[in-house]
Motif scaffolding. Structure first.
Motif, PDB file in Angstrom:
ATOM      1  N   LEU A 285      37.607  64.960   6.507  1.00 61.20           N
ATOM      2  CA  LEU A 285      37.285  64.264   7.496  1.00 61.20           C
ATOM      3  C   LEU A 285      36.276  63.200   7.235  1.00 61.20           C
ATOM      4  N   GLY A 286      36.469  61.761   7.630  1.00 65.37           N
ATOM      5  CA  GLY A 286      35.531  60.924   7.434  1.00 65.37           C
ATOM      6  C   GLY A 286      34.985  60.796   5.900  1.00 65.37           C
ATOM      7  N   GLY A 287      35.711  60.912   5.048  1.00 64.45           N
ATOM      8  CA  GLY A 287      35.224  60.923   3.444  1.00 64.45           C
ATOM      9  C   GLY A 287      34.541  62.187   2.937  1.00 64.45           C
ATOM     10  N   GLN A 288      34.657  63.426   3.669  1.00 65.81           N
ATOM     11  CA  GLN A 288      34.236  64.693   3.313  1.00 65.81           C
ATOM     12  C   GLN A 288      35.117  65.766   3.704  1.00 65.81           C
ATOM     13  N   ILE A 289      35.086  67.030   2.947  1.00 65.43           N
ATOM     14  CA  ILE A 289      35.793  68.090   3.245  1.00 65.43           C
ATOM     15  C   ILE A 289      34.849  68.870   4.297  1.00 65.43           C
ATOM     16  N   VAL A 290      35.567  69.304   5.299  1.00 65.30           N
ATOM     17  CA  VAL A 290      34.808  70.240   6.190  1.00 65.30           C
ATOM     18  C   VAL A 290      35.549  71.600   6.250  1.00 65.30           C
ATOM     19  N   GLY A 300      35.217  89.063   7.609  1.00 67.12           N
ATOM     20  CA  GLY A 300      35.311  87.581   8.243  1.00 67.12           C
ATOM     21  C   GLY A 300      33.920  87.248   8.115  1.00 67.12           C
ATOM     22  N   ILE A 301      33.660  85.758   8.311  1.00 68.84           N
ATOM     23  CA  ILE A 301      32.626  85.058   8.452  1.00 68.84           C
ATOM     24  C   ILE A 301      32.755  83.716   9.118  1.00 68.84           C
ATOM     25  N   LYS A 302      31.591  83.373   9.494  1.00 65.60           N
ATOM     26  CA  LYS A 302      31.777  82.376  10.360  1.00 65.60           C
ATOM     27  C   LYS A 302      30.924  80.873   9.890  1.00 65.60           C
ATOM     28  N   SER A 303      30.617  80.885   8.690  1.00 67.53           N
ATOM     29  CA  SER A 303      29.952  79.626   8.208  1.00 67.53           C
ATOM     30  C   SER A 303      30.712  78.568   8.084  1.00 67.53           C
ATOM     31  N   THR A 304      29.961  77.352   8.256  1.00 71.51           N
ATOM     32  CA  THR A 304      30.550  76.011   8.045  1.00 71.51           C
ATOM     33  C   THR A 304      29.866  75.158   6.948  1.00 71.51           C
ATOM     34  N   TYR A 305      30.641  74.676   6.038  1.00 82.27           N
ATOM     35  CA  TYR A 305      29.941  73.867   5.104  1.00 82.27           C
ATOM     36  C   TYR A 305      30.757  72.340   4.882  1.00 82.27           C
ATOM     37  N   LEU A 306      29.988  71.578   4.610  1.00 76.30           N
ATOM     38  CA  LEU A 306      30.649  70.221   4.372  1.00 76.30           C
ATOM     39  C   LEU A 306      30.472  69.757   2.879  1.00 76.30           C
ATOM     40  N   TYR A 307      31.556  69.497   2.286  1.00 78.27           N
ATOM     41  CA  TYR A 307      31.495  69.085   0.795  1.00 78.27           C
ATOM     42  C   TYR A 307      31.542  67.411   0.711  1.00 78.27           C
ATOM     43  N   HIS A 308      30.813  66.773  -0.116  1.00 82.17           N
ATOM     44  CA  HIS A 308      30.431  65.148  -0.184  1.00 82.17           C
ATOM     45  C   HIS A 308      30.777  65.148  -1.837  1.00 82.17           C
ATOM     46  N   PRO A 309      32.035  64.461  -1.779  1.00 78.06           N
ATOM     47  CA  PRO A 309      32.703  64.050  -3.187  1.00 78.06           C
ATOM     48  C   PRO A 309      31.729  63.423  -3.978  1.00 78.06           C
ATOM     49  N   ASP A 310      30.863  62.201  -3.397  1.00 75.80           N
ATOM     50  CA  ASP A 310      30.033  61.460  -4.171  1.00 75.80           C
ATOM     51  C   ASP A 310      29.064  62.020  -4.880  1.00 75.80           C
TER      52      ASP A 310
END
Length: 573
Positions: A285-290, A300-310
């Motif tokens: 999404l929008g240039g990143q992995i969510v 089970g876990i409920k964490s959210t992480y966003l990956y920035h390729p740059d």
């Protein structure tokens, strides 16, 4: 005749285990799938594969064509045995060492006898001149009844049902042979219809599927796929990201992250996921992995992480409202949607649904799915779908459920904004040079007034990541439009109801009960609120508020141009 050095059992399971475990973060089911027993009937092999490598069709198409004329393509999932120097093994006198035969497949998956008179269609790309002859060798080796054109068991047609067969292609020949052998192993008594698409384009294979059904096939094998259709497989910038997974034969999860670049045919190891994970929901999404949810070593876990390729970094986002793994998910409308899956302290399937907005780092409730299941299909950037999956009732039981969430069922090109037009859509840029791209905005493409956001993305043939350029537009409502807004609450407690459905029927005729205009579906946010703008010409409006476990309510109203009409609902449990 050359035996193709493939492990039939492994490839037969490719639609589940190979794709889910090797192509994306594996789920628990991929580790607990039945393990086929080794056959004792296969003849000794002259060569033993040291590893397995993708065939030539197991990669995106690399043909040169004008961008405007591009058609969506697919790739196969076939792997071939290779030697230590990475050469494919060929010209063996029998199956490779450790290959699995029809008896192994039948025993492992407890397949029933039968199928006589039924027709299974195999749809693949390109031609296979020797398909029938190769199939005869396979069936004879394993003692299966002959399946030939002469006895009416085998039939081969082109994508239109005729005999203008496309040219042979080595990689797809491997996939075709594999599919024919797999059908023979699973259902030796079934008739086989081979339909050969002109090429690996989606429209060609779609036509082939239509032909298969038209010619009487009740079951159709489509052993190929497109990027982003499987759980945990995330595409971004034309590259594939594989996130986490399971250690073979256990519930131990790993944090490893890798990226595949099809243009360069190269894998790159990236920064580890912050926690060992499998079965997470990951979208580009929008240039990143969510990514959200998943399970760590069976919990089970409920964490959210966003990956920035740059920067090759993971950033923590807001936690999900509940722990969740094995869910169906989507990246529609620039947000991450999840539904169903496993939640709670035990292995309990849920029908809960939620949505994450990376722009605001917030989660909100969505209407619950109608059915509770896990490992269902549904990943898409064109809407939120919930198809199939399994339920646990003393064992894993597959389901045939299929549903979509209204309001999230509109398909569109993830790289195209209907309200924006570019002065150029492709260019060659020399080192040290610059170019100007003009973006023209048309308000006619806005469905609703407000702040509209988008991004200008770049696809390049370089190994470097190019950041996206954000686009923000403030759209004012037309003069004849009015705003409808309100809150849905619990009548007994007064608390807001998140995820309630608010359905609008425009141009409602109070005498006939018919809708004269379009219908639309809204959902309430975490505070139970909803809002939308409408043309006053759509009066009168029928508005229905509903939520599972509550009694729905219906109201008839009219809106006024330039004003806000408030309509609240108090639902009785």
């Amino acid at each position: 005749m050359r035996y193709l050095p493939v492990r039939l059992g492994v490839i037969l399971a490719a639609a589940v285990s190979v794709v889910l475990a090797a192509v994306g973060p594996a789920n628990a089911e991929s580790a607990s799938a039945p393990a086929p027993h080794k056959t004792t009937k296969a003849a000794p092999a002259r060569h033993t594969p040291r590893h397995f490598k993708p065939t030539s069709c197991n990669a995106p198409v690399k043909r040169q064509r004008k961008k405007k004329a591009e058609r969506p393509s697919v790739s196969c999932h076939a792997m071939v045995g290779a030697t230590t120097d990475d050469r494919a093994i060929a010209d063996t006198d029998g199956p490779a060492d450790g290959a699995l035969g029809p008896a192994d497949i039948k025993a492992a998956y407890d397949l029933p006898d039968g199928g006589a008179g039924a027709t299974v269609a195999v749809v693949d790309a390109y031609g296979d001149t020797h398909a029938e002859a190769d199939l005869a060798v396979f069936r004879a080796h394993y003692g299966l009844p002959p399946c030939t054109t002469a006895n009416g068991c085998f039939r081969k047609v082109d994508q239109n049902g005729g005999t203008s067969y496309p040219a042979d292609e080595e990689g797809w020949i491997t996939e075709t042979s594999l599919d024919l052998d797999a059908v023979s192993a699973a259902c030796p008594k079934c008739n086989i219809l081979l339909v050969q698409g002109d090429d690996e384009m989606v429209d060609s294979l779609g036509a082939a599927v239509d032909t298969a059904v038209r010619l009487g096939a009740k079951y159709v094998s489509n052993s190929y796929g497109v990027s982003g259709e499987f759980p945990g497989e995330s595409g971004l910038g034309g590259r594939l990201y594989v996130i986490g997974g399971l250690v073979a034969g256990s519930n131990a999860t790993v944090p490893a992250v890798h990226r595949y670049d099809p243009a360069r045919d190269r894998w790159t190891e990236l920064a580890d996921y912050p926690v060992p994970v499998a079965g997470a929901a990951c979208v580009g999404l929008g240039g990143q992995i969510v990514c959200a949810g998943g399970q760590t070593n069976g919990t089970g876990i409920k964490s959210t992480y966003l990956y920035h390729p740059d920067t090759d970094t993971w950033i923590k986002g807001a936690d999900m409202p509940y722990n969740n793994w094995g869910m169906t998910y989507s990246g529609a409308d620039g947000r991450l949607q999840v539904a169903a899956g496993i939640s709670g302290a035990g292995d309990v399937a849920t029908n809960q649904a939620a949505e994450y907005d990376p722009a605001t780092d917030t989660w909100s409730a969505l209407p619950n799915a109608n059915d509770a299941s896990y490992n269902a299909a549904g990943g898409s950037d064109c809407g939120l779908y919930h198809i199939g999956g399994g339920v646990y009732d003393g064992g894993i039981a597959p389901t045939r459920w299929a549903e979509t969430l209204p309001g999230y069922d509109h398909c569109g090109d993830g790289f195209h904004l209907s309200w924006a037009k570019l002065s150029i859509d492709a260019l060659d840029l020399a080192p040290g040079r610059s170019a100007t791209v003009t973006v023209t905005i048309s308000s006619a493409g806005f469905a609703q007034p407000g702040t509209i956001t988008g991004a200008l993305a770049f696809r390049t043939d370089t190994p470097y990541t190019v950041p996206t350029v954000p686009i923000t537009v403030q759209a004012d409502p037309p003069k004849g439009w009015g705003k409808l807004a309100g809150t849905v609450t619990d009548a007994s407690t007064g608390k807001p109801i998140a995820g309630a459905t608010v359905q609008l029927c425009a141009g409602y005729d109070t005498e006939t009960g018919d809708c004269g205009g379009a219908t639309s579906t809204l959902k309430t946010d975490t505070d139970g609120r909803y809002q939308t703008w409408l043309d006053q010409a759509n009066n009168t409006l029928q508005v229905i508020a509903a939520k599972d476990t509550y009694q729905q309510q219906l109201r008839i109203i009219e809106i006024r141009a330039g004003a806000t009409t408030t309509l609240d609902f108090q639902l009785q449990p």
